[in-house]
Design a protein around this motif. Structure first.
Motif, short mmCIF file in Angstrom:
data_model
loop_
_atom_site.label_atom_id
_atom_site.label_comp_id
_atom_site.label_asym_id
_atom_site.label_seq_id
_atom_site.Cartn_x
_atom_site.Cartn_y
_atom_site.Cartn_z
N GLU A 181 -4.48 3.63 7.15
CA GLU A 181 -4.82 1.65 6.92
C GLU A 181 -4.71 1.17 6.06
O GLU A 181 -4.07 0.14 5.49
N TYR A 182 -4.70 1.80 4.71
CA TYR A 182 -4.24 1.57 3.54
C TYR A 182 -2.76 1.46 2.82
O TYR A 182 -2.49 0.85 1.66
N GLY A 183 -2.42 2.73 3.57
CA GLY A 183 -0.55 3.23 3.39
C GLY A 183 -0.73 3.79 2.27
O GLY A 183 -1.95 3.84 1.24
N THR A 184 0.48 4.61 1.45
CA THR A 184 0.93 5.47 1.09
C THR A 184 2.17 4.50 0.02
O THR A 184 2.24 3.37 0.40
N LYS B 169 -11.26 13.38 7.71
CA LYS B 169 -10.98 12.35 8.46
C LYS B 169 -11.39 10.67 7.77
O LYS B 169 -9.89 9.26 8.09
N ILE B 170 -11.89 10.59 7.30
CA ILE B 170 -12.35 9.47 6.08
C ILE B 170 -10.85 9.21 5.44
O ILE B 170 -10.30 8.00 5.30
N GLU B 171 -10.60 10.13 4.86
CA GLU B 171 -9.09 10.33 4.07
C GLU B 171 -7.97 9.78 4.63
O GLU B 171 -7.34 8.85 4.45
N GLU B 172 -7.98 10.59 6.19
CA GLU B 172 -6.93 9.74 6.77
C GLU B 172 -6.93 8.60 7.49
O GLU B 172 -5.82 8.29 7.25
N ILE C 137 2.36 10.59 4.54
CA ILE C 137 0.43 10.48 4.30
C ILE C 137 0.44 11.87 4.03
O ILE C 137 -0.87 12.29 4.03
N ARG C 138 0.87 12.88 5.38
CA ARG C 138 0.94 14.63 5.40
C ARG C 138 0.84 14.87 4.02
O ARG C 138 0.16 15.44 4.38
N PHE C 139 1.78 14.16 3.12
CA PHE C 139 2.54 15.02 1.98
C PHE C 139 1.28 14.50 1.07
O PHE C 139 0.03 15.30 0.18
N ALA C 140 0.38 13.32 1.11
CA ALA C 140 -0.79 13.02 0.31
C ALA C 140 -1.81 13.36 1.05
O ALA C 140 -2.74 13.77 0.05
N GLU C 141 -2.32 14.03 2.02
CA GLU C 141 -3.13 14.77 2.83
C GLU C 141 -3.25 16.02 1.74
O GLU C 141 -4.33 16.45 1.60
N GLU C 142 -2.52 16.88 1.93
CA GLU C 142 -2.22 18.34 1.46
C GLU C 142 -2.57 18.01 -0.16
O GLU C 142 -3.24 18.85 -0.46
N GLU D 116 -12.46 -4.49 -3.20
CA GLU D 116 -13.02 -4.53 -1.33
C GLU D 116 -14.55 -3.37 -0.91
O GLU D 116 -14.35 -2.53 -1.45
N ARG D 117 -14.88 -4.16 0.28
CA ARG D 117 -15.81 -3.06 1.05
C ARG D 117 -14.79 -2.45 1.80
O ARG D 117 -14.02 -3.16 2.28
N ILE D 118 -14.88 -1.49 2.23
CA ILE D 118 -14.06 -0.22 3.57
C ILE D 118 -15.46 0.13 4.06
O ILE D 118 -16.40 0.56 3.72
N LYS D 119 -15.19 -0.27 5.36
CA LYS D 119 -15.90 0.39 6.27
C LYS D 119 -16.07 1.55 7.00
O LYS D 119 -14.35 2.22 6.81
N ILE D 120 -16.93 2.50 6.92
CA ILE D 120 -16.73 4.41 6.66
C ILE D 120 -17.07 4.34 7.69
O ILE D 120 -18.58 4.53 8.31
N ASN D 121 -16.98 4.59 9.34
CA ASN D 121 -17.38 4.92 10.57
C ASN D 121 -16.93 7.32 10.59
O ASN D 121 -17.91 7.85 11.40
N GLU D 122 -15.98 7.48 9.79
CA GLU D 122 -15.65 8.60 10.05
C GLU D 122 -17.10 9.85 9.50
O GLU D 122 -17.33 9.14 8.60
N GLU D 123 -16.96 11.40 10.26
CA GLU D 123 -17.89 12.30 9.56
C GLU D 123 -17.36 13.33 8.90
O GLU D 123 -18.40 12.71 8.05
#
Ligand SMILES: [Mn+2]
Length: 416
Positions: free
Chosen positions: A344-347, A336-339, A353-358, A325-332
């Motif tokens: 949106e798509y979940g883990t 922020k994009i990863e978050e 989520i915090r674990f995934a981010e770290e 799918e095409r994903i629309k990205i507005n963040e800078e």
């Protein structure tokens, strides 16, 4: 009587990761020089991008210098300008070293007291002036700012810049120079930079691009363009083709196929005998069903190599599966994009989520200057295990993890 060669875009040292292609590229240059010696040219003009980068591999340099010294020993002079690849504004480039060693002479930016472009005079009496390619893309304004001196006699202007009126539509260039910006009064305009043979005239004088001697990228090889250079005898240019190897180009349209059907097609293709040295396989389109990842491309490549191709390249950048799918990205920022994507798509179930981010943060760390690869990998492992242990609750589990024993989805619970 004057006879000279016009060569450009040799990109010696290109294909650093593919020894077969790197060798063909070197051979093409050596062959060009050999022909120049055989045809007894008075001098050779190199219109930029002799090397693929400003500080090429010494083995490549050695081969190139040997060929050029061979020409010099046959009393052939060599004149060069910088291209966009073999020039480094901050440091001396190899071109400077070869100029100092008198392997060739640079014909660029010699300005007289009035700031006009000075010419170099070859023993034949032909005057040569030139301008290098510039990486910072200021060609047009640069050309227009210069005061060009009118040559007295027969003269050649060497340049490494795309001319707007000649540039093919499929070649993207952010900045071009109009043909009118090339200085007046020359008998031959020796171009470089565009990897395609192109011909035009300015006030009746030829304005020529030779094309590459071999090519510097797979994209170059995919195009069925001529490879070679010009020998100019009494101001009459003749194109000399360089064919150091044979290339087979296969184009597979996967549009609307199921992944199994494409796989079968590629299997059949890879079982044929290959007579060519280079096999370029391009696969494009959108699969009706399944993902391209389900095809074992390395096995296909292996079979093609066994069938006789010395080198195989599979280009599947334009092959997509249905599920993408095409994903629309507005963040800078990346964070922020990863978050946003994680939210949106979940883990996977149970992964916070915090674990995934770290974890992403840890794995994104780059190797620092002077750090050995082993130490770098060790650091990533250590930090990853530290994070896993930190998140594991209850505390009794701490330190029990070993690689391969822990499944990330098993952690469960609130990590804090
Ligand atoms: Mn080039």
């Amino acid at each position: 009587m004057v006879r000279f060669a016009h060569i450009a875009d040799c990109h010696l040292g290109a294909f650093g990761r593919n020894p077969a292609l790197r060798e063909y590229n070197l051979k093409a240059f050596e062959e060009a020089v050999r022909i120049c010696i055989e045809r007894k040219v008075d001098f050779i003009i190199i219109a930029g991008d002799l090397f693929h980068n400003p500080h090429p591999d010494m083995e490549v340099v050695n081969r190139a210098v040997k060929a050029m010294i061979d020409a010099r020993n046959h009393d052939i002079r060599i004149y060069a300008v910088y291209g966009s690849h073999d020039f480094n504004i901050a440091k001396a480039s190899l071109i400077d070293v070869l100029e100092s060693a008198e392997v060739f002479k640079k014909v660029v930016q010699y300005l007289d007291e009035e700031g006009a472009l000075e010419h170099v005079e070859d023993p034949t009496g032909v005057e040569i002036a030139g301008l290098s390619g510039r990486k910072n893309r200021m060609d047009a304004s640069y050309y227009l700012s210069l005061d060009f001196k009118k040559p007295k006699g027969d003269a050649i202007f060497v340049f490494h810049t795309p001319v707007a009126e000649m540039k093919p539509a499929d070649i993207h260039e952010s900045e071009t120079v109009p043909i009118s910006a090339l200085p007046e009064g020359y008998r031959y305009y020796a171009g470089g930079h565009i990897h395609r043979r192109l011909e035009a005239t300015k006030n009746g004088a030829p304005v020529l691009y030779t094309g590459a001697t071999f090519g510097s990228s797979y994209t170059d090889l995919e195009k069925e363009t001529e490879r070679g250079f010009y020998i100019v005898d009494e101001w009459e240019p003749e194109y000399v083709q360089l064919d150091v190897c044979s290339i087979r180009r296969e184009d597979v349209d996967a549009d609307g196929l199921k992944v199994g059907e494409l796989d079968e097609l590629l299997q059949e293709l890879s079982e044929q005998a290959v007579d060519e040295d280079i096999f370029l396989l391009k696969i494009h389109g959108e699969l009706k069903e399944g993902a391209p990842e389900n095809i074992d491309f390395s096995a296909i490549r292996g079979r093609l190599e066994e069938s006789g191709a010395k080198t195989v390249s599979i280009n599947r950048r334009q092959l997509t599966g249905k599920n993408l799918e095409r994903i629309k990205i507005n963040e800078e920022s990346t964070e922020k994009i990863e978050e946003g994507l994680l939210e949106e798509y979940g883990t996977p179930e149970g992964v916070d989520i915090r674990f995934a981010e770290e974890l992403l943060g840890i794995l994104k760390a780059e190797q620092v200057d002077g750090e050995r690869k082993d130490d770098y990998e060790g650091r990533l492992w250590d930090n990853t295990w530290a994070l896993i242990n930190e998140l594991e609750t209850p505390k009794s589990k701490k330190g029990s993890g070993k690689p391969g024993q822990v499944s990330l989805v098993d952690f469960g619970g609130d990590p804090k």
